[in-house]
Scaffold this motif. Sequence first.
Motif, mmCIF file in Angstrom:
data_model
loop_
_atom_site.group_PDB
_atom_site.id
_atom_site.type_symbol
_atom_site.label_atom_id
_atom_site.label_comp_id
_atom_site.label_asym_id
_atom_site.label_seq_id
_atom_site.Cartn_x
_atom_site.Cartn_y
_atom_site.Cartn_z
ATOM 1 N N ILE A 83 5.609 29.708 68.105
ATOM 2 C CA ILE A 83 4.156 29.492 68.135
ATOM 3 C C ILE A 83 3.495 30.463 67.168
ATOM 4 C CG2 ILE A 83 2.081 29.399 69.548
ATOM 5 C CD1 ILE A 83 4.176 27.281 70.270
ATOM 6 N N SER A 84 2.988 29.924 66.080
ATOM 7 C CA SER A 84 2.239 30.714 65.109
ATOM 8 C C SER A 84 0.747 30.528 65.425
ATOM 9 C CB SER A 84 2.593 30.280 63.688
ATOM 10 O OG SER A 84 1.835 30.997 62.741
ATOM 11 N N SER A 85 -0.073 30.334 64.431
ATOM 12 C CA SER A 85 -1.503 30.104 64.629
ATOM 13 C C SER A 85 -2.099 29.641 63.313
ATOM 14 C CB SER A 85 -2.200 31.400 65.074
ATOM 15 O OG SER A 85 -3.611 31.247 65.043
ATOM 16 N N ILE A 86 -3.144 28.846 63.390
ATOM 17 C CA ILE A 86 -3.853 28.457 62.180
ATOM 18 C C ILE A 86 -4.410 29.694 61.474
ATOM 19 C CG2 ILE A 86 -6.090 28.106 63.307
ATOM 20 C CD1 ILE A 86 -4.508 25.952 60.475
ATOM 21 N N VAL A 87 -4.645 30.753 62.241
ATOM 22 C CA VAL A 87 -5.128 32.013 61.664
ATOM 23 C C VAL A 87 -4.085 32.600 60.713
ATOM 24 C CG1 VAL A 87 -5.744 34.405 62.241
ATOM 25 C CG2 VAL A 87 -6.712 32.513 63.552
ATOM 26 N N GLY A 88 -2.805 32.342 60.980
ATOM 27 C CA GLY A 88 -1.763 32.814 60.085
ATOM 28 C C GLY A 88 -1.778 32.110 58.742
ATOM 29 N N LYS A 136 16.436 27.434 57.233
ATOM 30 C CA LYS A 136 17.404 27.282 56.149
ATOM 31 C C LYS A 136 18.761 27.873 56.541
ATOM 32 C CE LYS A 136 13.838 27.557 52.530
ATOM 33 N NZ LYS A 136 13.897 26.176 52.070
ATOM 34 N N GLU A 137 18.733 29.007 57.215
ATOM 35 C CA GLU A 137 19.977 29.685 57.571
ATOM 36 C C GLU A 137 20.738 28.980 58.686
ATOM 37 O OE1 GLU A 137 19.344 33.812 58.384
ATOM 38 O OE2 GLU A 137 18.481 34.242 56.412
ATOM 39 N N LEU A 138 20.032 28.323 59.589
ATOM 40 C CA LEU A 138 20.665 27.769 60.786
ATOM 41 C C LEU A 138 20.902 26.267 60.732
ATOM 42 C CD1 LEU A 138 18.666 29.785 63.484
ATOM 43 C CD2 LEU A 138 20.997 30.219 62.685
ATOM 44 N N ALA A 139 20.358 25.601 59.728
ATOM 45 C CA ALA A 139 20.477 24.135 59.663
ATOM 46 C C ALA A 139 21.935 23.684 59.657
ATOM 47 C CB ALA A 139 19.753 23.596 58.431
ATOM 48 N N GLY A 140 22.775 24.415 58.959
ATOM 49 C CA GLY A 140 24.175 24.046 58.875
ATOM 50 C C GLY A 140 24.932 24.172 60.184
ATOM 51 N N PHE A 141 24.324 24.864 61.142
ATOM 52 C CA PHE A 141 24.941 25.039 62.463
ATOM 53 C C PHE A 141 24.352 24.087 63.508
ATOM 54 C CE2 PHE A 141 25.216 29.231 60.367
ATOM 55 C CZ PHE A 141 26.591 29.404 60.376
ATOM 56 N N GLY A 142 23.512 23.176 63.061
ATOM 57 C CA GLY A 142 22.914 22.219 63.992
ATOM 58 C C GLY A 142 21.760 22.774 64.796
ATOM 59 N N ILE A 143 21.151 23.855 64.324
ATOM 60 C CA ILE A 143 20.008 24.455 65.015
ATOM 61 C C ILE A 143 18.764 24.254 64.159
ATOM 62 C CG2 ILE A 143 19.003 26.573 65.946
ATOM 63 C CD1 ILE A 143 21.886 27.631 66.253
ATOM 64 N N ARG A 144 17.757 23.631 64.727
ATOM 65 C CA ARG A 144 16.489 23.411 64.028
ATOM 66 C C ARG A 144 15.486 24.481 64.422
ATOM 67 N NH1 ARG A 144 13.803 19.467 65.648
ATOM 68 N NH2 ARG A 144 14.889 19.033 67.599
ATOM 69 N N VAL A 145 14.656 24.903 63.467
ATOM 70 C CA VAL A 145 13.624 25.905 63.722
ATOM 71 C C VAL A 145 12.314 25.417 63.118
ATOM 72 C CG1 VAL A 145 13.012 28.352 63.604
ATOM 73 C CG2 VAL A 145 15.425 27.673 63.460
ATOM 74 N N ASN A 146 11.307 25.274 63.949
ATOM 75 C CA ASN A 146 9.996 24.815 63.500
ATOM 76 C C ASN A 146 8.894 25.685 64.111
ATOM 77 O OD1 ASN A 146 10.544 22.146 61.982
ATOM 78 N ND2 ASN A 146 11.731 21.900 63.871
ATOM 79 N N ALA A 147 7.699 25.540 63.593
ATOM 80 C CA ALA A 147 6.563 26.310 64.097
ATOM 81 C C ALA A 147 5.404 25.387 64.442
ATOM 82 C CB ALA A 147 6.105 27.350 63.077
ATOM 83 N N VAL A 148 4.665 25.771 65.453
ATOM 84 C CA VAL A 148 3.437 25.078 65.840
ATOM 85 C C VAL A 148 2.276 26.032 65.596
ATOM 86 C CG1 VAL A 148 2.142 24.025 67.728
ATOM 87 C CG2 VAL A 148 4.617 23.658 67.546
ATOM 88 N N GLU A 170 2.642 19.347 74.035
ATOM 89 C CA GLU A 170 3.148 18.050 73.595
ATOM 90 C C GLU A 170 3.835 18.151 72.236
ATOM 91 O OE1 GLU A 170 3.438 15.268 75.107
ATOM 92 O OE2 GLU A 170 2.050 15.342 76.809
ATOM 93 N N ALA A 171 3.278 18.960 71.345
ATOM 94 C CA ALA A 171 3.914 19.163 70.039
ATOM 95 C C ALA A 171 5.255 19.865 70.211
ATOM 96 C CB ALA A 171 2.998 19.969 69.129
ATOM 97 N N THR A 178 5.871 23.052 59.845
ATOM 98 C CA THR A 178 4.814 23.513 60.746
ATOM 99 C C THR A 178 3.968 22.330 61.167
ATOM 100 O OG1 THR A 178 3.275 23.994 58.927
ATOM 101 C CG2 THR A 178 4.712 25.787 59.642
ATOM 102 N N ILE A 179 3.553 22.343 62.417
ATOM 103 C CA ILE A 179 2.661 21.307 62.939
ATOM 104 C C ILE A 179 1.371 21.984 63.383
ATOM 105 C CG2 ILE A 179 2.275 19.605 64.764
ATOM 106 C CD1 ILE A 179 5.206 18.997 64.768
ATOM 107 N N GLU A 180 0.256 21.562 62.819
ATOM 108 C CA GLU A 180 -1.043 22.134 63.162
ATOM 109 C C GLU A 180 -1.668 21.353 64.315
ATOM 110 O OE1 GLU A 180 -3.517 22.544 59.700
ATOM 111 O OE2 GLU A 180 -1.870 23.391 58.502
ATOM 112 N N VAL A 181 -2.052 22.060 65.358
ATOM 113 C CA VAL A 181 -2.715 21.437 66.524
ATOM 114 C C VAL A 181 -4.092 22.073 66.601
ATOM 115 C CG1 VAL A 181 -2.542 20.943 68.985
ATOM 116 C CG2 VAL A 181 -0.449 21.227 67.630
#
Length: 245
Positions: free
Chosen positions: A138-143, A169-181, A219-220, A236-239
């Motif tokens: 969880i990031s922020s639009i302020v970031g 980028k580092e974990l994609a090859g291991f089947g781990i996804r990393v995203n931010a909201v 929900e995101a 990143t997904i902006e809510v």
Amino acid sequence: MLAGRLALVTGGGSGIGRAVCQLLAKEGAGVAVVDLNKEAAQETLDRLPKGNHAFSADVSSSSSVKELLKQIKTSFHMVPSIAVNSAGITKDKMMLKMDEESFNKVINVNLKGTFLVNQAVSQAMLADKVPNGSIINISSIVGKVGNIGQVNYAASKAGVIGLTKTAAKELAGFGIRVNAVLPGFIQTPMTDVLPKNVMEIILQLIPAGKMGQPEDVAEACLFLASDRSRYITGTTIEVTGGLFA
């Protein structure tokens, strides 16, 4: 949607974190509710189905985070395949008057804490060969755009975006996804302290004309935790209700 999965949610004692815990549990996941305030974590746990657990941990401490992962594995007999990093604090003041301690504290919790949990969770996923790991920060639009009086908070949340993209980028090859909201102005205890006149100005800036609710962010997070986003990582997904769109 998440049956058989285990989710670790930091900052689970209130606001966005609590809403995430409730929605992920509703969708069938086991939930490890994590908060510095154990009583707040327990209050969230009381709203969840039986079989989940509450934990107290300081995400800014590597030893506390490592112990947390041990406790979770002992309690659930598995490691998380989902992690939502929602723990965060604010210590607002204009940059010219901000003391070093206030800057460091926000960076330690919001940015360092996110790093420590990302690191510990991904290590646990790799050790147990989790096939479908998903980490949501969880990031922020302020970031993204900054905000007056929040130089420490904006810096920490901008850092979370950079951390997310690099970890992905580092974990994609291991089947781990990393995203931010990136939430905008969401009605939580963090925004409840804002003066009425400030809130009136903020509402005028939001195209949707209203504050978001914690459930909107949850929900995101659910989407990013599920296999419906299986080809999405490093994004990143902006809510925000259209704020700064």
